[in-house]
Design an enzyme around this catalytic site. Structure first.
Site, PDB file in Angstrom:
ATOM      1  N   LEU A 197      66.003  -5.903  51.202  1.00  0.00           N
ATOM      2  CA  LEU A 197      65.037  -6.643  50.394  1.00  0.00           C
ATOM      3  C   LEU A 197      64.783  -7.990  51.064  1.00  0.00           C
ATOM      4  O   LEU A 197      65.709  -8.587  51.631  1.00  0.00           O
ATOM      5  CB  LEU A 197      65.590  -6.860  48.981  1.00  0.00           C
ATOM      6  CG  LEU A 197      65.795  -5.574  48.170  1.00  0.00           C
ATOM      7  CD1 LEU A 197      66.500  -5.874  46.851  1.00  0.00           C
ATOM      8  CD2 LEU A 197      64.459  -4.870  47.915  1.00  0.00           C
ATOM      9  N   GLU A 203      67.456  -9.205  38.140  1.00  0.00           N
ATOM     10  CA  GLU A 203      66.346  -8.327  38.505  1.00  0.00           C
ATOM     11  C   GLU A 203      66.899  -6.948  38.857  1.00  0.00           C
ATOM     12  O   GLU A 203      66.321  -5.926  38.495  1.00  0.00           O
ATOM     13  CB  GLU A 203      65.575  -8.953  39.674  1.00  0.00           C
ATOM     14  CG  GLU A 203      64.103  -8.562  39.750  1.00  0.00           C
ATOM     15  CD  GLU A 203      63.870  -7.188  40.320  1.00  0.00           C
ATOM     16  OE1 GLU A 203      62.921  -6.515  39.872  1.00  0.00           O
ATOM     17  OE2 GLU A 203      64.622  -6.769  41.209  1.00  0.00           O
TER      18      GLU A 203
HETATM   19  N1  LIG Z   1      61.159  -4.461  46.988  1.00  0.00           N
HETATM   20  C1  LIG Z   1      61.345  -3.243  46.541  1.00  0.00           C
HETATM   21  O1  LIG Z   1      61.174  -2.970  45.335  1.00  0.00           O
HETATM   22  C2  LIG Z   1      61.736  -2.152  47.497  1.00  0.00           C
HETATM   23  C3  LIG Z   1      61.802  -0.803  47.069  1.00  0.00           C
HETATM   24  C4  LIG Z   1      62.155   0.161  48.002  1.00  0.00           C
HETATM   25  C5  LIG Z   1      62.415  -0.192  49.316  1.00  0.00           C
HETATM   26  N2  LIG Z   1      62.329  -1.485  49.683  1.00  0.00           N
HETATM   27  C6  LIG Z   1      62.555  -1.899  51.073  1.00  0.00           C
HETATM   28  O2  LIG Z   1      61.620  -1.186  51.864  1.00  0.00           O
HETATM   29  C7  LIG Z   1      62.237  -0.800  53.104  1.00  0.00           C
HETATM   30  C8  LIG Z   1      62.319   0.726  53.180  1.00  0.00           C
HETATM   31  O3  LIG Z   1      61.049   1.284  52.920  1.00  0.00           O
HETATM   32  P1  LIG Z   1      60.141   1.960  54.052  1.00  0.00           P
HETATM   33  O4  LIG Z   1      58.748   1.965  53.553  1.00  0.00           O
HETATM   34  O5  LIG Z   1      60.427   1.313  55.356  1.00  0.00           O
HETATM   35  O6  LIG Z   1      60.743   3.425  54.153  1.00  0.00           O
HETATM   36  P2  LIG Z   1      60.904   4.630  53.103  1.00  0.00           P
HETATM   37  O7  LIG Z   1      59.599   5.010  52.512  1.00  0.00           O
HETATM   38  O8  LIG Z   1      62.012   4.354  52.168  1.00  0.00           O
HETATM   39  O9  LIG Z   1      61.416   5.758  54.097  1.00  0.00           O
HETATM   40  C9  LIG Z   1      60.545   6.234  55.105  1.00  0.00           C
HETATM   41  C10 LIG Z   1      60.986   7.614  55.454  1.00  0.00           C
HETATM   42  O10 LIG Z   1      61.041   8.415  54.269  1.00  0.00           O
HETATM   43  C11 LIG Z   1      60.547   9.715  54.548  1.00  0.00           C
HETATM   44  N3  LIG Z   1      59.322   9.888  53.791  1.00  0.00           N
HETATM   45  C12 LIG Z   1      58.504   8.920  53.261  1.00  0.00           C
HETATM   46  N4  LIG Z   1      57.490   9.482  52.594  1.00  0.00           N
HETATM   47  C13 LIG Z   1      57.666  10.804  52.705  1.00  0.00           C
HETATM   48  C14 LIG Z   1      56.949  11.935  52.230  1.00  0.00           C
HETATM   49  N5  LIG Z   1      55.830  11.814  51.488  1.00  0.00           N
HETATM   50  N6  LIG Z   1      57.403  13.176  52.537  1.00  0.00           N
HETATM   51  C15 LIG Z   1      58.526  13.331  53.258  1.00  0.00           C
HETATM   52  N7  LIG Z   1      59.258  12.308  53.747  1.00  0.00           N
HETATM   53  C16 LIG Z   1      58.823  11.066  53.466  1.00  0.00           C
HETATM   54  C17 LIG Z   1      60.350   9.778  56.030  1.00  0.00           C
HETATM   55  O11 LIG Z   1      61.625  10.153  56.535  1.00  0.00           O
HETATM   56  P3  LIG Z   1      61.855  10.978  57.904  1.00  0.00           P
HETATM   57  O12 LIG Z   1      61.556   9.990  58.991  1.00  0.00           O
HETATM   58  O13 LIG Z   1      63.301  11.368  57.809  1.00  0.00           O
HETATM   59  O14 LIG Z   1      60.920  12.128  57.867  1.00  0.00           O
HETATM   60  C18 LIG Z   1      60.037   8.336  56.393  1.00  0.00           C
HETATM   61  O15 LIG Z   1      60.307   7.996  57.740  1.00  0.00           O
HETATM   62  C19 LIG Z   1      63.599  -1.464  53.100  1.00  0.00           C
HETATM   63  O16 LIG Z   1      63.461  -2.756  53.657  1.00  0.00           O
HETATM   64  C20 LIG Z   1      63.920  -1.565  51.616  1.00  0.00           C
HETATM   65  O17 LIG Z   1      64.858  -2.595  51.340  1.00  0.00           O
HETATM   66  C21 LIG Z   1      62.006  -2.470  48.811  1.00  0.00           C
END
Ligand SMILES: NC(=O)c1ccc[n+]([C@@H]2O[C@H](COP(=O)([O-])OP(=O)(O)OC[C@H]3O[C@@H](n4cnc5c(N)ncnc54)[C@H](OP(=O)(O)O)[C@@H]3O)[C@@H](O)[C@H]2O)c1
Length: 190
Positions: free
Chosen positions: A23, A33
């Site tokens: 985060l 939160e």
């Molecule tokens: N502020 C908040 O409320 C909040 C909430 C969540 C996360 N975050 C932050 O966001 C970051 C992570 O999020 P991100 O966007 O980088 O990654 P993410 O969406 O969590 O993960 C991405 C991976 O998920 C898989 N994926 C995503 N959509 C898919 C779909 N429709 N079908 C199949 N697989 C799917 C794929 O994995 P594969 O590569 O294995 O295929 C993709 O590479 C971190 O920094 C975390 O702390 C913040």
């Protein structure tokens, strides 16, 4: 079966949600939160059932190992690459529709209550573009931090801001000198 898809996210003013796999405000710890996130996602509306959390692979691995799976919730991880659920996850799905179909299988249909999508970026985008009835629970963090992962814009012709919502605190919150507020949006049914 048609269900409300609930998404829950905390965002910076520039719509940033993450930085370097964590985060953006990681070092500040917004514990209240976090408790709000736990309460909203964990509390089923039907006694004896559990809510589901659906998340991308990176979001799963951004949760500290000792807190995985998120307790008292059915954890589904999305990945196109993984062949089996990462250790501790309950289910793996290769795409979002498969994750929703899983909920209607004999195994889960009687257990599942609410569906919560908890990130990350592309998963939120897919839900925001879906046709289902949707709610977005957004924590607006009113201070900017460095971000490398973003929430798509909330389209006002698709989502309307609700004046309030049961269980969601009103007004400006403050923790460790950081101001934030809770908002709830609902998709406009056409
Ligand atoms: N502020 C908040 O409320 C909040 C909430 C969540 C996360 N975050 C932050 O966001 C970051 C992570 O999020 P991100 O966007 O980088 O990654 P993410 O969406 O969590 O993960 C991405 C991976 O998920 C898989 N994926 C995503 N959509 C898919 C779909 N429709 N079908 C199949 N697989 C799917 C794929 O994995 P594969 O590569 O294995 O295929 C993709 O590479 C971190 O920094 C975390 O702390 C913040």
């Amino acid at each position: 079966m048609s269900r409300i898809l609930n998404s829950i996210v905390a965002v910076c003013p520039d719509m940033g949600i993450g930085n370097k796999g964590q985060l953006p405000w990681h070092s500040k710890r917004l514990n209240n939160e976090l408790r709000y996130f736990q309460r909203m996602t964990m509390t089923p509306s039907i006694e004896g059932r559990q809510n589901v959390v659906i998340m991308g692979r990176s979001t799963w691995f951004s949760i500290p190992a000792q807190n995985r799976p998120l307790k008292n919730r059915i954890n589904i991880v999305l990945s196109r690459q993984l062949k089996e659920p990462p250790e501790g996850a309950h289910h793996l799905a290769p795409d979002f529709s498969s994750a929703l179909r899983l909920l209607d299988t004999a195994d889960l249909a009687e257990q599942v209550d609410q569906v919560w999508i908890i990130g990350g970026s592309s998963v939120f985008k897919e839900v925001m573009e879906a046709q289902d009835q949707r709610r977005l629970f957004v924590t607006q963090v009113l201070q900017q931090f460095d971000c490398d992962t973003f929430l798509p814009p909330i389209n006002p012709s698709i989502f309307r801001l609700l004046p309030g919502f049961p269980g969601v605190p009103e007004g400006i919150q403050e923790e460790n000198g950081i101001l934030y507020k809770y908002e709830v949006y609902e998709s406009i049914q056409t």
